[in-house]
Design an enzyme around this catalytic site. Structure first.
Site, PDB file in Angstrom:
ATOM      1  N   CYS A   1       0.816  -1.225   0.000  1.00  0.00           N
ATOM      2  CA  CYS A   1       0.000   0.000   0.000  1.00  0.00           C
ATOM      3  C   CYS A   1       0.845   1.269   0.000  1.00  0.00           C
ATOM      4  O   CYS A   1       0.320   2.368  -0.186  1.00  0.00           O
ATOM      5  CB  CYS A   1      -0.940  -0.003   1.198  1.00  0.00           C
ATOM      6  SG  CYS A   1      -2.004  -1.446   1.241  1.00  0.00           S
TER       7      CYS A   1
ATOM      8  N   HIS B   1      -9.231   3.556  -1.258  1.00  0.00           N
ATOM      9  CA  HIS B   1      -7.860   3.047  -1.163  1.00  0.00           C
ATOM     10  C   HIS B   1      -7.515   2.163  -2.363  1.00  0.00           C
ATOM     11  O   HIS B   1      -7.480   0.933  -2.268  1.00  0.00           O
ATOM     12  CB  HIS B   1      -7.710   2.274   0.155  1.00  0.00           C
ATOM     13  CG  HIS B   1      -6.323   1.782   0.424  1.00  0.00           C
ATOM     14  ND1 HIS B   1      -5.182   2.364  -0.100  1.00  0.00           N
ATOM     15  CD2 HIS B   1      -5.878   0.719   1.177  1.00  0.00           C
ATOM     16  CE1 HIS B   1      -4.116   1.708   0.325  1.00  0.00           C
ATOM     17  NE2 HIS B   1      -4.510   0.703   1.080  1.00  0.00           N
TER      18      HIS B   1
END
Ligand code: COA
Length: 388
Positions: A84, A335
């Site tokens: 991420c 996200h």
């Protein structure tokens, strides 16, 4: 003395897209180039992030493909993968490249598609995400990322008295902020009661404690500080810190402390010559509400143990002592893994230029972005400052 400057910023809406990765990144890249007034042939190098295209869409070796798509064939183009934290690390390396004098103009950004538009459902995508946890010690247990962060946050609750209601307040705040950001995945407010009544995903996290699966892309144009003077509205990058934490989880002595974030923040603040008290606002990696609590403490924005209390008391809200995730954060903005890091840099750039639209904060001077990957294993913290 800044290390580099951002002179252009672009991102797609985060949410659901049926566009292939290359075209989706092109939308963000052209947005950043247009914003900077830079033509593709003026870019010296592409620092590009994509973590999961191989697993989700059988699409690898994307850097030269996207470079060709945006009219930059021929330049060096490299792909970064840090779970991420993928595009924050691409940005980190872009800053180093212009600071070292290797390049004058670099395009940094990332793209990911994680929604069922890929043909993969929640279970399949969760399994792909879990490939970023420890192959031998974590994956065989069946743990997934909601479970990983639940472990960290359970420990924080035990140590500091953080409650599920505190976590719900983070969700309420970030969903409210997201309603003022047209690029956010979710534009819907939630109440504390709704958040606390949602289905349990991984105790103590319920549905509203989790970020969604999102598609999206983001990009920024990074130039050397000297070169920045020829642009209309440069925003200075005064520090970027990068650190890794202990892996696997079982070897972390204090998992709720997220040491990598503290190390990266210390490095970034040191480069910028600032302390946490100088920060006016922050975008932090709230993949789960409790992750925002941990990050707010690791960055020194609230005292250790007070992250949950601060959210519940409105200290981290827009208009509070230290606004956190005015964009809606990962929780509401969304996200799309490799678009998240440079998406935060886009947000800092726009806030510091004063053109963040409806969610603009009143004249901030210094902003911080915190982007993490894996079991809080990779963390990049960036400090950006408005020009006087
Ligand atoms: N927050 C708020 N609402 C959400 C949501 C989220 N994270 N995820 C889904 N929803 C909403 C959907 O919009 C949908 O609403 P609708 O019924 O009004 O259309 C509803 O909840 C059901 O959506 P669905 O996609 O079926 O949910 P799901 O149960 O398959 O997935 C989670 C929900 C929380 C399990 C999933 O979003 C998740 O795993 N998130 C975490 C992702 C992650 O781990 N990222 C990496 C972090 S390190």
């Amino acid at each position: 003395m800044a290390r580099a400057s951002v002179v252009g910023a672009g991102m797609t809406k985060f949410g659901v897209h049926d566009t292939p990765l290359t075209e989706l990144f092109g939308e963000a890249a052209f947005g950043a180039l247009d914003d900077a007034g830079v033509e593709p042939p003026e870019v010296d190098s592409l620092y590009f992030g994509n973590a999961m295209g191989g697993q989700t869409e059988n699409d690898t070796h994307l850097a030269p493909t996207v470079a060709s798509h945006v009219g930059m064939a021929g330049i060096p183009a490299q792909r970064y993968e840090d779970a991420c934290a993928t595009s924050a690390n691409a940005f980190n390396n872009a800053v180093e490249a212009v600071e070292s004098g290797r390049h004058d103009v670099v395009l940094a950004g990332g793209v990911e598609r994680c929604t069922p538009e890929t043909g993969l459902d929640t279970a399949a995508m969760t399994r792909i995400f879990a490939s970023a946890s420890h192959r031998q010690y974590e994956q065989p247990t069946g743990i997934t990322f909601p479970g990983v962060f639940a472990l960290f946050v359970k420990r924080h609750m035990y140590e500091h008295g953080t409650t599920e209601e505190h976590l719900a307040h983070v969700a309420v705040k970030n969903h409210a902020n997201g309603t003022r950001n047209p690029k956010a995945h979710f534009g819907k407010e939630v109440t504390v009661e709704e958040a606390m009544e949602g289905p349990v995903v991984a105790d103590p996290f319920r549905l509203m404690d989790c970020c969604p699966f999102s598609d999206g892309a983001s990009a920024v144009v990074v130039v050397s500080e000297e070169y920045a003077d020829s642009f209309e509205a440069p925003v200075d990058v005064s520090g970027v810190g990068h650190a890794t934490g202990v892996v696997p989880i079982g070897d972390k002595e204090t998992p709720h402390v997220t040491q990598a974030a503290r190390d990266a923040a210390n490095e970034a603040y040191g480069q910028a010559g600032i302390s946490a008290e100088d920060v006016d606002f922050a975008e932090v990696h709230d993949c789960f509400t409790g992750a925002e609590v941990l990050a707010s403490e690791a960055l020194g924005l609230v005292p250790d143990g007070e992250g949950g209390f601060a959210a519940a008391e409105g200290r981290t809200a827009v208009g509070g002592e230290i606004p956190i995730n005015a964009s809606g954060g990962l929780k509401a903005k969304g996200h799309p893994i490799s678009a998240t890091g440079t998406g935060q840099i886009v947000e800092l750039t726009e806030q510091l230029r004063g053109d963040a639209g409806e969610h603009q904060l009143p004249a901030p001077g210094t902003g911080v972005a915190h982007n993490l990957g894996g079991d809080a294993a990779t963390t990049v913290v960036s400090v950006m400052e408005a020009r006087a």
